[in-house]
Design a protein around this motif. Structure first.
Motif, mmCIF file in Angstrom:
data_model
loop_
_atom_site.group_PDB
_atom_site.id
_atom_site.type_symbol
_atom_site.label_atom_id
_atom_site.label_comp_id
_atom_site.label_asym_id
_atom_site.label_seq_id
_atom_site.Cartn_x
_atom_site.Cartn_y
_atom_site.Cartn_z
ATOM 1 N N GLU A 265 0.799 -1.221 0.000
ATOM 2 C CA GLU A 265 0.000 0.000 0.000
ATOM 3 C C GLU A 265 0.833 1.274 0.000
ATOM 4 O O GLU A 265 0.322 2.333 -0.342
ATOM 5 C CB GLU A 265 -0.988 -0.038 1.169
ATOM 6 C CG GLU A 265 -1.994 -1.159 0.934
ATOM 7 C CD GLU A 265 -2.966 -1.356 2.071
ATOM 8 O OE1 GLU A 265 -3.348 -0.358 2.680
ATOM 9 O OE2 GLU A 265 -3.339 -2.510 2.326
ATOM 10 N N GLY A 266 2.079 1.184 0.399
ATOM 11 C CA GLY A 266 2.947 2.364 0.343
ATOM 12 C C GLY A 266 4.382 1.923 0.154
ATOM 13 O O GLY A 266 5.196 2.073 1.066
ATOM 14 N N ALA B 56 -12.439 15.531 -0.475
ATOM 15 C CA ALA B 56 -11.587 16.630 -0.010
ATOM 16 C C ALA B 56 -10.610 16.103 1.026
ATOM 17 O O ALA B 56 -9.438 16.437 1.023
ATOM 18 C CB ALA B 56 -12.434 17.747 0.580
ATOM 19 N N GLY B 57 -11.125 15.257 1.910
ATOM 20 C CA GLY B 57 -10.273 14.682 2.949
ATOM 21 C C GLY B 57 -9.150 13.860 2.346
ATOM 22 O O GLY B 57 -8.023 13.910 2.778
ATOM 23 N N ASN B 58 -9.513 13.111 1.298
ATOM 24 C CA ASN B 58 -8.502 12.273 0.678
ATOM 25 C C ASN B 58 -7.383 13.084 0.079
ATOM 26 O O ASN B 58 -6.260 12.637 -0.016
ATOM 27 C CB ASN B 58 -9.141 11.433 -0.434
ATOM 28 C CG ASN B 58 -9.906 10.273 0.149
ATOM 29 O OD1 ASN B 58 -9.551 9.797 1.217
ATOM 30 N ND2 ASN B 58 -10.937 9.850 -0.534
ATOM 31 N N ARG B 59 -7.762 14.262 -0.364
ATOM 32 C CA ARG B 59 -6.754 15.048 -1.060
ATOM 33 C C ARG B 59 -5.753 15.658 -0.086
ATOM 34 O O ARG B 59 -4.645 15.910 -0.428
ATOM 35 C CB ARG B 59 -7.444 16.145 -1.874
ATOM 36 C CG ARG B 59 -6.854 16.287 -3.249
ATOM 37 C CD ARG B 59 -7.800 17.009 -4.176
ATOM 38 N NE ARG B 59 -8.855 16.163 -4.643
ATOM 39 C CZ ARG B 59 -10.125 16.534 -4.644
ATOM 40 N NH1 ARG B 59 -10.483 17.691 -4.186
ATOM 41 N NH2 ARG B 59 -11.040 15.733 -5.119
ATOM 42 N N ASN B 60 -6.178 15.951 1.120
ATOM 43 C CA ASN B 60 -5.287 16.675 2.035
ATOM 44 C C ASN B 60 -4.168 15.812 2.599
ATOM 45 O O ASN B 60 -4.316 14.666 2.746
ATOM 46 C CB ASN B 60 -6.086 17.272 3.193
ATOM 47 C CG ASN B 60 -6.803 18.508 2.738
ATOM 48 O OD1 ASN B 60 -6.343 19.185 1.828
ATOM 49 N ND2 ASN B 60 -7.955 18.790 3.326
ATOM 50 N N GLU C 200 -18.220 14.918 -1.116
ATOM 51 C CA GLU C 200 -17.217 15.960 -1.311
ATOM 52 C C GLU C 200 -16.241 15.996 -0.159
ATOM 53 O O GLU C 200 -15.052 16.098 -0.344
ATOM 54 C CB GLU C 200 -17.894 17.321 -1.432
ATOM 55 C CG GLU C 200 -18.272 17.607 -2.862
ATOM 56 C CD GLU C 200 -19.070 18.862 -2.971
ATOM 57 O OE1 GLU C 200 -19.253 19.548 -1.955
ATOM 58 O OE2 GLU C 200 -19.539 19.149 -4.077
ATOM 59 N N ALA C 201 -16.804 15.862 1.047
ATOM 60 C CA ALA C 201 -15.934 15.895 2.220
ATOM 61 C C ALA C 201 -14.972 14.721 2.147
ATOM 62 O O ALA C 201 -13.789 14.847 2.441
ATOM 63 C CB ALA C 201 -16.763 15.810 3.495
ATOM 64 N N ASP D 224 7.007 3.037 -1.309
ATOM 65 C CA ASP D 224 8.103 3.984 -1.083
ATOM 66 C C ASP D 224 8.307 4.249 0.402
ATOM 67 O O ASP D 224 9.430 4.268 0.891
ATOM 68 C CB ASP D 224 7.817 5.295 -1.826
ATOM 69 C CG ASP D 224 7.836 5.095 -3.323
ATOM 70 O OD1 ASP D 224 8.798 4.466 -3.815
ATOM 71 O OD2 ASP D 224 6.897 5.530 -3.998
ATOM 72 N N ALA D 225 7.179 4.445 1.100
ATOM 73 C CA ALA D 225 7.280 4.688 2.537
ATOM 74 C C ALA D 225 7.818 3.446 3.233
ATOM 75 O O ALA D 225 8.631 3.541 4.159
ATOM 76 C CB ALA D 225 5.917 5.063 3.104
ATOM 77 N N GLY E 189 -22.666 16.493 -0.253
ATOM 78 C CA GLY E 189 -21.759 17.058 0.733
ATOM 79 C C GLY E 189 -20.843 16.008 1.324
ATOM 80 O O GLY E 189 -19.647 16.219 1.460
ATOM 81 N N ARG E 190 -21.430 14.842 1.621
ATOM 82 C CA ARG E 190 -20.630 13.815 2.264
ATOM 83 C C ARG E 190 -19.511 13.346 1.332
ATOM 84 O O ARG E 190 -18.371 13.219 1.714
ATOM 85 C CB ARG E 190 -21.534 12.641 2.647
ATOM 86 C CG ARG E 190 -20.837 11.596 3.483
ATOM 87 C CD ARG E 190 -21.856 10.631 4.091
ATOM 88 N NE ARG E 190 -22.683 9.983 3.105
ATOM 89 C CZ ARG E 190 -22.291 8.951 2.368
ATOM 90 N NH1 ARG E 190 -21.079 8.471 2.513
ATOM 91 N NH2 ARG E 190 -23.085 8.415 1.490
#
Lengths: 545, 375
Positions: B231-232, B371-375, B367-368, B234-235, B364-365
């Motif tokens: 899942e990550g 939006a959350g995923n992007r941050n 989008e949130a 590189d990390a 709205g849900r």
């Protein structure tokens, strides 16, 4: 010309400059754009609370605010990515409905996102025309598109080769492609989302010039940023947001950095500074005459030598792309070196694995915190044990010890003030600042002998930046040897005991911070001073100190 | 609050899968109608067939067993960031290797011979899968290509063995020459649990292993590292995890599960290795894993459902006399729609576009979320 960090970089010739003013009369439709009473809520979050802004043709409006202040949300409303709960958008005083980016583009609004939306394997031209109707029906007309791109590029000094594949371009060039993409689609209002966050100071400087040129040609620009010096350098007016509300809009010439900062955070900003004397500990990490290849072939490190001592911060100054990434990877054990040696705490660690470097006491705050710092789909708790999951108390035999892990995670969340709904929250849902706190918590709590911090405050808001800097100083006080790679010279000067300048894969100078000036370092970063020294001399400089 | 969110999320996923299934069947109905049969009658036998009597009920589980075992391997490999498309080849390698051991020592008691056969089949599958993992880690060979090619090699190798060196001596004696091995020693056959059916205890073995895989992936350090590598990467690499090593291990495990599936199919159903033993389970297992949302426990109901669908499709074919190709096409449609529905999970903004004007709350849900995923 413009100065960033108090240094003026050498500017390229600018043949397009005079044409810009001459052509400013072209038929542009947008005179002004107003957003009135915009309200946008997400569950539990009021992202925009009755915000009014306006921007006029020919001006650059800076939209200033901390991370989470609602800048990007507001602009996504304008670009049709979000629909506001209430409020309206007026273009030339006529209300318009923007329900998708296509509507926005049709109205002449373009946006350059922080994360570029380019297809790496396609050429610049192919990327620009992607999704547009071709003039030759089903057949592509790349030649005339390339010609128009060249026109736009020269008019706005956006130097880029229309035929290069995008993967070969630097970040700065990719950004220019994004700008060209917007202009090609007829953008008259250009929204730029933190455009300099990914750029070197030099590239940022060039970009600011480009923005000025576009504004002079009669376009409007909204610049989303949280960097004050940028606002002062480029904008005509500033709109400040805080917690989703409009604080005020002021003329840039009537403002100063201190005032804007207060408007932005609602209080005075503390300035984190190294105050105590330079310590004189033993060398912890020593790189000697290291050569390493870059991904694309030619050596990125060409005989790099440096040493970091106990209880000191060594700042690495340099324009990015001069070997910073490769140097960090060599130290972290992620990149093999072709010659030279790496020693950590006196042990030879040349070409050892990341696991061995971690074991030997290396902490690592990677440049790309989201990709290299955390496993995005893992929870906060899982990410906190990434480096120590195989050790007690987190595991017993091969079994993970859930209770011990949770207890540790709760403690870390508390101590490092990681803002997260719970320790089970997926790490990718945290904000950038909190992801950085998570990484700091993980790597500092291991008591590293040496901490490699790559651009630790990049893209963070003021509060998070100050937190990161304070933590670095705390770790230094505890005797850790710290390498601080940063593009912000002020950060390096405020925190470091010594500064080393990295240029074309070599350390060309190392000096006590108190013995050099910003200007000297800036000149060395730009390659000045290398004309009279040859390769051998740069090593002598290191040896002398 | 959080719990109920999670519930809503899993319910919406179930609804999504059901919707995908329904759409696949609707398109399938068109095919059946074109073939000249009544889709309603056809689907009636397809859906009620698996519930008709003890044969239907148990046969679904018989088919679910290899699906689940292969699916568990696929879950492990996908979670570790490497795709195993080689289930077919690994199945037959496991079966033929296990059968060879069993036939070599026909007199050994079951306590020794049964575990030995199973272990050998796991190892054979693991080597076959691990080889593809090794090729990927060391030489950068795409694992999808290598596993598909290894499938062909394994199937041909198996065919050669059961036609030549390992063919049942009776087939030669009677001159029939059917490509199959002799029956394996009777003492290691997996016992049938319901009289008159083929239902054997391999199903319970598979279910138990699903829980083992769950514990392995989420409660052990090795599973943790495999998931981190997937899942990550590189990390994980920066945190000192040898990503390549764990991907080879993941492929070996996936191969091991497939090899075991092959052996269980031999010991529980056919009692010998014969042509066409893998029967597409190696591929369907991937769908089971995806349908189970790449979770070992989720794979259990997914395997049962696909067992029922496979059986129901067979029954439908007999009931309304449509060509077998139509049945296979319907199965293909199910796979297509289910895998396609995944896009809605990964890209919730698609919903937003659809529900834009209809349902502001959902809007709205989502989008949130994004939006959350992007941050």
């Amino acid at each position: 010309m413009l100065k960033i960090h108090g240094i003026s970089f050498e500017q390229k010739q600018d043949p397009g400059r005079c044409r810009i003013t001459m052509e400013s009369q072209e038929g542009l439709r947008i005179k002004d754009v107003k957003m009135q009473g915009i309200v946008k809520t997400f569950p539990g979050v009021l992202a925009n609370d009755h915000v009014d802004i306006d921007v006029h043709a020919g001006e650059i409006l800076a939209l200033l605010g901390e991370n989470g202040a609602g800048k990007t949300t507001l602009m996504k409303v304008l670009y049709g990515l979000y629909r506001p709960d209430s409020g309206e958008i007026l273009i030339n005083d006529e209300p318009v409905s923007i329900s998708s980016p296509r509507d926005a583009i049709d109205l002449g609004i373009g946006m350059v996102h922080q994360h570029f939306m380019l297809v790496p394997s396609l050429t610049v031209t192919e990327n620009v025309v992607l999704g547009l109707r071709s003039s030759r029906g089903p057949l592509l007309d790349l030649e005339s598109a390339a010609k128009r791109i060249e026109e736009l590029a020269s008019r706005y000094s956006l130097a880029v080769d229309p035929y290069s594949p995008v993967w070969q371009l630097s970040i700065g060039e990719q950004q220019r492609v994004e700008i060209i993409k917007a202009l090609y689609r007829g953008a008259e209002l250009l929204i730029m989302d933190e455009p300099t966050a990914v750029l070197t100071p030099q590239e940022a400087d060039e970009l600011i010039r480009v923005m000025r040129g576009m504004a002079d040609s009669g376009r409007a620009i909204i610049l989303i940023t949280h960097k004050l010096h940028e606002v002062m350098a480029v904008s005509d007016r500033v709109t400040v947001l805080r917690n989703g509300r409009l604080v005020d809009t002021v003329l840039t010439k009537d403002a100063n950095e201190k005032l804007l900062a207060q408007m932005m955070v609602g209080r005075d900003i503390p300035q984190t500074l190294r105050t105590d004397e330079t310590s004189q500990g033993d060398p912890v990490l020593v790189l000697d005459d290291v050569w390493a290849d870059s991904d694309k072939g030619p050596p990125a490190l060409r005989g790099l030598s440096l040493e970091v001592r106990e209880g000191e911060i060594l700042g690495i100054a340099g324009v990015s792309g001069n070997g910073q990434r490769e140097m960090a990877e060599v130290i972290a054990g992620l990149r093999k070196i072709s010659s030279g040696s790496v020693r950590l705490k006196g042990e030879d660690m040349t070409n050892s694995t990341p696991a061995k470097m971690i074991q030997a006491g290396l902490g690592y705050i990677p440049e790309d915190r989201i990709v290299d710092g955390i496993v995005q789909s893992f929870s906060v708790e899982e990410n906190l044990i990434l480096k120590d999951h195989h050790k007690p108390p987190f595991s017993h035999g091969i079994f993970l010890q859930k209770d011990a892990i949770s207890e540790f995670a709760k403690e870390m969340v508390e101590i490092y003030d990681i803002r997260t709904p719970s320790i089970d929250t997926q790490a990718s849902h945290l904000s950038g600042g909190n992801i950085q706190r998570l990484i700091l918590a993980r790597d500092i709590s291991r008591n590293p002998a040496c901490l490699l911090a790559c651009y630790p405050s990049r893209g963070l808001d003021i509060a998070a930046t100050e937190y990161v800097r304070k933590k670095l100083l705390d770790v230094r006080a505890a005797g850790c040897a710290i390498i601080l790679i940063s593009e912000e010279l002020e950060e390096i000067f405020n925190l470091s005991d010594r500064v080393a300048v990295l240029y074309e894969g070599q350390i060309v100078k190392v000096a006590d911070v108190d013995d050099v000036t910003l200007d000297e370092i800036g000149l060395l970063m730009a390659g000045a001073g290398l004309t009279e020294t040859d390769d051998g001399n740069s090593r002598e400089l290191v040896d002398m100190i | 609050m959080k719990k109920s969110n999670r519930l809503v999320q899993s319910l919406s996923q179930v609804a999504l899968l059901a919707g995908a299934l329904l759409l696949a069947l609707l398109v399938g109905a068109i095919l059946i109608a074109i073939a000249g049969a009544n889709p309603l009658v056809a689907y009636k036998s397809m859906f009620l067939g698996p519930f008709s009597g003890k044969f239907g009920m148990t046969e679904s589980l018989v088919k679910a067993t290899p699906l689940l075992l292969v699916g568990l391997g696929v879950v492990t490999s996908f979670r570790s960031g490497i795709l195993n498309i080689g289930g077919e080849g690994q199945m037959v390698m496991g079966a033929i290797a296990g059968a060879a051991v069993a036939l070599a020592f026909p007199k050994w008691p079951a306590v020794i011979l049964l575990p030995l056969t199973l272990i050998v089949s796991v190892l054979a599958g693991a080597v076959w899968g691990g080889f593809a993992g090794w090729l990927k880690a060391k030489l950068g060979v795409n694992e999808i290509l290598s596993t598909v090619m290894l499938n062909s090699i394994a199937l041909q190798l198996c065919l050669y063995l059961i036609r030549g060196p390992m063919i049942d001596p009776e087939e030669i004696a009677y001159g029939t020459g059917t490509p199959q091995t002799a029956q394996l020693p009777r003492q290691i056959w997996m016992a049938r649990l319901v009289k008159g059916t083929r239902f054997h205890w391999g199903f319970f073995l598979a279910v138990a292993l699903a829980f083992v895989v769950f514990i392995f992936l989420w409660r052990t350090t090795i599973g943790y590292r495999m998931r981190a590598a997937g899942e990550g990467p590189d990390a994980a690499r920066a945190a000192g995890i040898n990503v390549e090593k764990y991907q080879i291990l993941a492929m070996a495990m996936a191969g091991g599960f497939a090899g075991l599936a092959g052996m269980v199919e031999v010991l529980g159903v056919h009692r010998r290795v014969l042509e066409g033993l893998s029967a597409g389970y190696g591929f369907s297992g991937i769908v089971v894993a995806l349908f189970g949302r790449l979770h070992p426990i989720g794979a259990i109901p997914a395997a049962i459902l696909f067992g029922m669908l496979t059986l129901g499709a067979d029954m439908m074919q007999r009931a309304v006399a449509i060509p077998a190709a139509i049945v296979m096409a319907i199965q293909g449609l199910v796979v297509l729609f289910v895998v396609g529905s995944d896009i809605f999970v990964r890209h919730p903004e698609i919903w937003r576009r659809w529900f834009r004007k209809k349902d502001p709350d959902t809007l709205g849900r989502l989008e949130a979320d994004s939006a959350g995923n992007r941050n």
